[in-house]
Design a protein around this motif. Structure first.
Motif, short mmCIF file in Angstrom:
data_model
loop_
_atom_site.label_atom_id
_atom_site.label_comp_id
_atom_site.label_asym_id
_atom_site.label_seq_id
_atom_site.Cartn_x
_atom_site.Cartn_y
_atom_site.Cartn_z
N LEU A 210 0.89 -1.37 0.18
CA LEU A 210 -0.02 0.16 -0.07
C LEU A 210 0.70 1.21 -0.12
CD1 LEU A 210 -2.74 -0.73 2.55
CD2 LEU A 210 -2.98 0.07 0.44
N GLN A 211 2.04 1.29 0.69
CA GLN A 211 2.82 2.29 0.73
C GLN A 211 3.68 2.57 -0.34
OE1 GLN A 211 4.77 1.04 4.46
NE2 GLN A 211 3.53 2.43 5.78
N SER A 212 3.85 1.45 -1.09
CA SER A 212 4.62 1.85 -2.38
C SER A 212 3.89 2.03 -3.70
CB SER A 212 5.66 0.64 -2.66
OG SER A 212 4.92 -0.61 -2.86
N THR A 213 2.32 1.89 -3.59
CA THR A 213 1.66 2.01 -4.88
C THR A 213 0.70 2.94 -4.44
OG1 THR A 213 0.24 0.24 -4.15
CG2 THR A 213 1.96 -0.21 -5.85
N ASP A 214 0.28 3.78 -5.90
CA ASP A 214 -0.64 5.00 -5.84
C ASP A 214 -1.92 4.07 -6.32
OD1 ASP A 214 -2.79 6.61 -6.10
OD2 ASP A 214 -1.23 8.17 -7.20
N PRO A 215 -3.19 3.74 -5.26
CA PRO A 215 -4.06 3.24 -5.75
C PRO A 215 -4.88 3.83 -6.80
CG PRO A 215 -4.77 3.94 -3.66
CD PRO A 215 -3.06 4.21 -4.06
N LEU A 216 -4.55 5.19 -6.99
CA LEU A 216 -5.49 6.02 -8.11
C LEU A 216 -5.02 5.71 -9.32
CD1 LEU A 216 -6.50 9.07 -6.05
CD2 LEU A 216 -7.83 6.86 -6.22
N LEU A 217 -3.80 5.14 -9.67
CA LEU A 217 -3.25 5.01 -10.92
C LEU A 217 -4.11 3.93 -11.75
CD1 LEU A 217 0.46 4.84 -10.31
CD2 LEU A 217 -0.70 6.59 -11.12
N ALA A 218 -4.52 2.96 -10.86
CA ALA A 218 -5.52 2.02 -11.30
C ALA A 218 -6.94 2.14 -11.05
CB ALA A 218 -4.90 0.53 -11.01
N THR A 245 -26.23 -10.20 14.07
CA THR A 245 -26.99 -9.93 12.85
C THR A 245 -26.44 -8.71 12.11
OG1 THR A 245 -28.56 -8.41 14.13
CG2 THR A 245 -29.16 -10.73 13.85
N LEU A 246 -26.47 -8.96 10.76
CA LEU A 246 -25.87 -7.87 9.90
C LEU A 246 -26.87 -7.03 9.07
CD1 LEU A 246 -23.53 -10.26 8.05
CD2 LEU A 246 -22.90 -8.62 10.02
N ALA A 247 -26.85 -5.80 9.22
CA ALA A 247 -27.88 -5.03 8.57
C ALA A 247 -27.19 -4.01 7.50
CB ALA A 247 -28.62 -4.38 9.58
N HIS A 248 -27.68 -3.84 6.31
CA HIS A 248 -27.05 -2.87 5.16
C HIS A 248 -28.28 -1.98 4.96
CE1 HIS A 248 -25.18 -2.90 1.02
NE2 HIS A 248 -25.24 -1.65 1.43
N GLN A 249 -28.03 -0.70 5.15
CA GLN A 249 -28.94 0.46 4.62
C GLN A 249 -28.21 1.16 3.52
OE1 GLN A 249 -29.58 2.37 8.45
NE2 GLN A 249 -30.23 0.46 9.30
N ARG A 250 -28.80 1.06 2.43
CA ARG A 250 -28.05 1.38 1.13
C ARG A 250 -28.50 2.71 0.44
NH1 ARG A 250 -27.64 -2.84 -2.37
NH2 ARG A 250 -27.71 -4.08 -0.74
N SER A 251 -27.33 3.32 -0.26
CA SER A 251 -27.74 4.51 -0.91
C SER A 251 -27.96 4.26 -2.36
CB SER A 251 -26.83 5.66 -0.74
OG SER A 251 -26.32 6.17 -1.86
N SER A 252 -28.79 4.60 -3.17
CA SER A 252 -29.01 4.44 -4.55
C SER A 252 -27.76 4.75 -5.54
CB SER A 252 -30.24 4.66 -4.94
OG SER A 252 -30.19 6.24 -5.00
N GLU A 253 -26.99 5.72 -4.84
CA GLU A 253 -26.21 5.95 -6.02
C GLU A 253 -24.58 6.13 -5.44
OE1 GLU A 253 -27.72 10.06 -6.62
OE2 GLU A 253 -27.96 10.04 -4.51
N ALA A 254 -24.27 5.56 -4.40
CA ALA A 254 -22.92 5.63 -3.80
C ALA A 254 -21.88 4.79 -4.68
CB ALA A 254 -22.89 5.13 -2.34
N VAL A 255 -21.06 5.66 -5.63
CA VAL A 255 -20.19 5.30 -6.48
C VAL A 255 -19.06 6.18 -6.11
CG1 VAL A 255 -19.47 4.79 -8.54
CG2 VAL A 255 -21.88 4.63 -8.24
N ILE A 256 -17.83 5.16 -5.90
CA ILE A 256 -16.50 5.96 -5.71
C ILE A 256 -15.61 5.59 -6.90
CG2 ILE A 256 -16.95 6.22 -3.23
CD1 ILE A 256 -14.59 3.79 -3.14
N ARG A 257 -14.38 6.19 -6.73
CA ARG A 257 -13.45 5.65 -7.75
C ARG A 257 -12.09 5.19 -7.08
NH1 ARG A 257 -12.53 6.69 -13.08
NH2 ARG A 257 -10.40 6.56 -12.97
N ILE A 346 -5.46 3.19 3.57
CA ILE A 346 -6.33 2.90 2.12
C ILE A 346 -7.25 4.32 2.02
CG2 ILE A 346 -8.34 1.78 1.05
CD1 ILE A 346 -6.93 -0.73 2.32
N ALA A 347 -7.82 4.72 3.12
CA ALA A 347 -8.82 6.00 3.05
C ALA A 347 -7.82 7.11 2.39
CB ALA A 347 -9.24 6.41 4.31
N SER A 348 -6.69 7.37 3.05
CA SER A 348 -6.09 8.69 2.69
C SER A 348 -5.33 8.49 1.29
CB SER A 348 -5.04 9.06 3.72
OG SER A 348 -3.64 8.34 3.65
#
Ligand code: ADP
Length: 384
Positions: A210-218, A245-257, A346-348
């Motif tokens: 993670l420290q040696s690659t830029d994830p945004l390149l791919a 128990t697991l619960a998932h509350q979704r948004s209709s348009e959550a897309v990231i790059r 990963i976040a930063s």
């Protein structure tokens, strides 16, 4: 005296007086030119210093500032027209006196409760009483060195634990070779320790990659809710085991790059932690939503549990490598103490942040906030 002679005398006297005045004026002018000191600092040298990127300054014979680079003032070494620190001033004088270059490391307080900055100061005599000063801020390099040293020390310690356990278990197996039940027991524990070692090594490798690659390149567009569905499928067995128990509350348009594998790894860590640090009957919920502020559009993914929670004093430390609130519980869950530091990285690397809300005994919410990939940019389709 005849008027003719008197006239001639007058002309001669006038010429003499004029010559005398002109000569006197010239002599005075020459004297004035001779008294004007030559420029102390050659203009080319001033230009060089003023254009240096680092902190640099030139001082005159009386320690007066003659030229400085833009960052000299902000370095904290020079203020107004003088050297701020007595040790640095002494260094400048020593270099002038001994006509030798000198060097010194000093810690400059930054105020606001922040750690002091370490400056490497070098001075060199330039002749005619001029002294050049150059200061390098070494704080960042020192911090990186320190982090690396700590990391290596921690890895060594963390690797020694399972390796020590495996070696003891191997001895135990040898000693109980005539007791099949004991051999099976020790062999089982050996498998657990080997798995731990394996997980630790994979996490260390993941972190260094993670420290040696830029994830945004791919980077590709990623539908966050589809990733969460997949991760929930993978986590279901662990959750059922712990009666969570697991619960998932979704948004209709959550897309990231971003890099899909990295995003999956970050969310997997948060979901696994939420399950692992909750007691039986707990509920883990993942909520995605779009937000907008002056800095742009964001996707927020909140992973909440009503588990054991994290004390306020420990909250700032949980993102540090190898930090665990409860070492025993982390070990029992197969934890390595690296998960949250990987999430933070990963976040930063994706231009986002991870934040924590928690209350001891009530639960925790980790929120991953990443730049949104808006529909009008969807030229390449999604990689869900
Ligand atoms: P580990 O491999 O030990 O889980 P992490 O880096 O993922 O390491 O987390 C660091 C520590 O933070 C954990 O050991 C645990 O003490 C605490 N922690 C992480 N997530 C939670 C959570 N959801 N609830 C309570 N404590 C948590």
């Amino acid at each position: 005296m005849s008027p003719l002679v008197a006239g001639a005398l007058g002309v001669v006297l006038g010429v003499l007086i004029t010559v005398l005045v002109v000569t006197l004026l010239r002599a005075r002018q020459q004297a004035a030119v001779a008294a004007e000191p030559p420029p102390l600092l050659p203009p080319q040298l001033r230009t060089v210093v003023e254009h240096l990127r680092g902190a640099a300054a030139i001082f005159g014979p009386h320690d007066e500032l003659l030229a400085q680079s833009q960052s000299a003032a902000s370095s904290g070494v020079v203020r107004g027209s003088r050297v701020v620190h007595p040790e640095v001033l002494e260094l400048v004088r020593e270099a002038r006196r001994d006509e030798e270059p000198e060097a010194l490391n000093i810690d400059v307080p930054t105020g606001l409760g922040l750690p002091a900055r370490r400056l490497a100061v070098r001075v060199a005599p330039l002749g005619d009483g001029l002294v050049l000063l150059v200061a390098d801020d070494r704080s960042e390099a020192l911090r990186v060195d320190e982090t690396r040293r700590d990391f290596v020390a921690n890895i060594t310690h963390e690797l020694k634990t399972p390796i020590g356990a495996i070696s003891l278990l191997a001895e135990a197996i040898t000693e109980s070779s005539d007791d099949p039940a004991a051999v099976r027991h020790f062999a089982g524990r050996m498998t657990t320790e080997t798995a731990r070692l394996n997980e630790l090594i994979s996490q260390i490798i993941a972190l260094s990659r993670l420290q040696s690659t830029d994830p945004l390149l791919a980077a590709v567009p990623i539908e966050v809710d589809a990733v969460i569905d997949e991760l929930f499928d993978q986590a279901r067995a662990q959750a059922e085991n712990r009666r969570v128990t697991l619960a998932h509350q979704r948004s209709s348009e959550a897309v990231i790059r971003g890099d899909r594998r990295h995003i999956e790894a970050a969310l997997r860590n948060l979901i696994q932690n939420a399950i692992a640090y909750s007691d039986a009957g707990a509920r883990v919920a993942v909520t995605t939503r779009m937000t907008h502020d002056a800095t742009g559009d964001w996707v927020e993914i909140a992973v909440s549990d009503n588990g054991i929670g994290i004390a306020e004093a420990d909250q700032p430390r949980v993102f540090e490598r190898f930090f665990r609130v409860d070492y025993g519980r982390s070990r029992a869950n197969g934890g390595t103490g690296l998960g949250l530091s990987i999430v933070k990285h990963i976040a930063s690397a994706h231009g986002g942040t991870v934040t924590l809300w928690s209350r001891l005994g009530q639960g925790s919410t980790f929120t991953l906030r990443l730049p949104a990939h808006l529909p009008d940019h969807h030229a390449e389709g999604t990689a869900a």
